[in-house]
Enzyme design. Sequence first.
Site, PDB file in Angstrom:
ATOM      1  N   ARG A  16       0.865  -1.284   0.001  1.00  0.00           N
ATOM      2  CA  ARG A  16       0.079   0.163   0.148  1.00  0.00           C
ATOM      3  C   ARG A  16       0.866   1.147   0.060  1.00  0.00           C
ATOM      4  O   ARG A  16       2.191   1.273   0.047  1.00  0.00           O
ATOM      5  CB  ARG A  16      -1.027  -0.072   1.102  1.00  0.00           C
ATOM      6  CG  ARG A  16      -0.012  -0.042   2.647  1.00  0.00           C
ATOM      7  CD  ARG A  16      -0.959  -0.217   3.884  1.00  0.00           C
ATOM      8  NE  ARG A  16      -1.875  -1.422   3.742  1.00  0.00           N
ATOM      9  CZ  ARG A  16      -1.307  -2.837   3.987  1.00  0.00           C
ATOM     10  NH1 ARG A  16      -0.094  -2.752   4.253  1.00  0.00           N
ATOM     11  NH2 ARG A  16      -2.157  -3.673   3.908  1.00  0.00           N
ATOM     12  N   ASN A  91      11.730   0.406   1.849  1.00  0.00           N
ATOM     13  CA  ASN A  91      10.548   1.351   2.104  1.00  0.00           C
ATOM     14  C   ASN A  91       9.855   0.830   3.442  1.00  0.00           C
ATOM     15  O   ASN A  91       9.015   1.913   3.726  1.00  0.00           O
ATOM     16  CB  ASN A  91       9.595   1.205   0.941  1.00  0.00           C
ATOM     17  CG  ASN A  91       8.122   2.011   1.201  1.00  0.00           C
ATOM     18  OD1 ASN A  91       8.201   3.339   1.230  1.00  0.00           O
ATOM     19  ND2 ASN A  91       7.148   1.227   1.461  1.00  0.00           N
ATOM     20  N   TYR A 156      12.031   8.189  15.051  1.00  0.00           N
ATOM     21  CA  TYR A 156      11.597   8.182  13.621  1.00  0.00           C
ATOM     22  C   TYR A 156      12.902   9.065  12.954  1.00  0.00           C
ATOM     23  O   TYR A 156      13.242   8.702  11.870  1.00  0.00           O
ATOM     24  CB  TYR A 156      10.381   8.698  13.240  1.00  0.00           C
ATOM     25  CG  TYR A 156       9.900   8.490  12.045  1.00  0.00           C
ATOM     26  CD1 TYR A 156       9.472   7.292  11.514  1.00  0.00           C
ATOM     27  CD2 TYR A 156       9.869   9.757  11.104  1.00  0.00           C
ATOM     28  CE1 TYR A 156       9.095   7.218  10.054  1.00  0.00           C
ATOM     29  CE2 TYR A 156       9.479   9.729   9.635  1.00  0.00           C
ATOM     30  CZ  TYR A 156       9.065   8.448   9.168  1.00  0.00           C
ATOM     31  OH  TYR A 156       8.735   8.404   7.974  1.00  0.00           O
ATOM     32  N   ALA A 158      15.690   9.796  13.884  1.00  0.00           N
ATOM     33  CA  ALA A 158      17.080   9.051  14.037  1.00  0.00           C
ATOM     34  C   ALA A 158      17.169   7.774  12.941  1.00  0.00           C
ATOM     35  O   ALA A 158      18.100   7.709  12.263  1.00  0.00           O
ATOM     36  CB  ALA A 158      17.373   8.570  15.390  1.00  0.00           C
ATOM     37  N   LYS A 160      15.520   7.586  10.229  1.00  0.00           N
ATOM     38  CA  LYS A 160      15.733   7.997   8.696  1.00  0.00           C
ATOM     39  C   LYS A 160      16.926   8.607   8.477  1.00  0.00           C
ATOM     40  O   LYS A 160      17.605   8.412   7.413  1.00  0.00           O
ATOM     41  CB  LYS A 160      14.436   8.890   8.392  1.00  0.00           C
ATOM     42  CG  LYS A 160      12.896   8.311   8.419  1.00  0.00           C
ATOM     43  CD  LYS A 160      12.980   7.328   7.564  1.00  0.00           C
ATOM     44  CE  LYS A 160      11.680   6.684   7.575  1.00  0.00           C
ATOM     45  NZ  LYS A 160      11.284   5.515   6.459  1.00  0.00           N
TER      46      LYS A 160
END
Length: 330
Positions: A16, A91, A156, A158, A160
């Site tokens: 999705r 992803n 989050y 960190a 990324k």
Amino acid sequence: MGLLDGKTAIVTGAARGIGKAIALKFAAEGANIAFTDLVIDENAEKTRVELEAMGVKAKGYASNAANFEDTAKVVEEIHKDFGRIDILVNNAGITRDGLMMRMSEQQWDMVINVNLKSAFNFIHACTPVMMRQKAGSIINMASVVGVHGNAGQANYAASKAGMIALAKSIAQELGSRGIRANAIAPGFILTDMTAALSDEVRAEWAKKIPLRRGGTPEDVANIATFLASDMSSYVSGQVIQVNIDPDKVEVDFYDEAPKQYKNYILDIDGILVMNPVYLIWSKLIRASKKDLTDIKWLLSIPQLTDEELSEGMDDLGLKKSEIALLESLL
């Protein structure tokens, strides 16, 4: 002739959203698609059918991307089924937002494991194949918060930022073997999550964006296609930000907040953040379908820990009926 004819791509978390948009765009350009998700459910099967309708080979694989051994087995199975691996798109990702002073170890570990460790797992499993082929493109799906940071998303951000550094390091390690690695850092993208925001909030965000609109999953997919194709054969170790620089987005929470809610906004070292107790109450307001015009400025509701939930219920003195209503939401 498509840009990716004859290539095989692995796209994680592709049942999705942005992952699905990337898989569909790759298929439209001629790539065979192996996509993964935690479970292969009805959504995943629909994705497979859509991909195969484009005349390419497609198969979904159930995968706990955060598990090293499980990922190695899945990649081995994909290589056996497809014969080669040319493109890897990392992803898979989750959020477990919260202030650092309230963030649990579990919240931190879950985000780092799913977002960052999963990328390491798939890269580790795919690079031997790509090295034998002397070619490959690795694309890490990062975020603008990985470049600039974001209050309430330390875990989050960190994860990324780690994906960005991982791509840059892999680019240097494996460039001599013909393997490229890059990262995409999406900004405000119109997905199911942002669709829950009011029209007014989305319009306010659009005013802050040079193109005066939010990005779409297809916008991100187009960048991924460029990085996956031979058109970017001399591009490696780069980070492409898609549509918005958060340093230029100023959301004045306190100034825009209705007067009766200002007591629920905390000022921590100059950063305005929402008190979890207020977030709980806002969920109750939404659940009871009351007028939301006075809280339209509320952009998002971080997930609450059990401890915060319990604390909020006590502080608010919620009735049993309200607690039941809240628990049905979370």
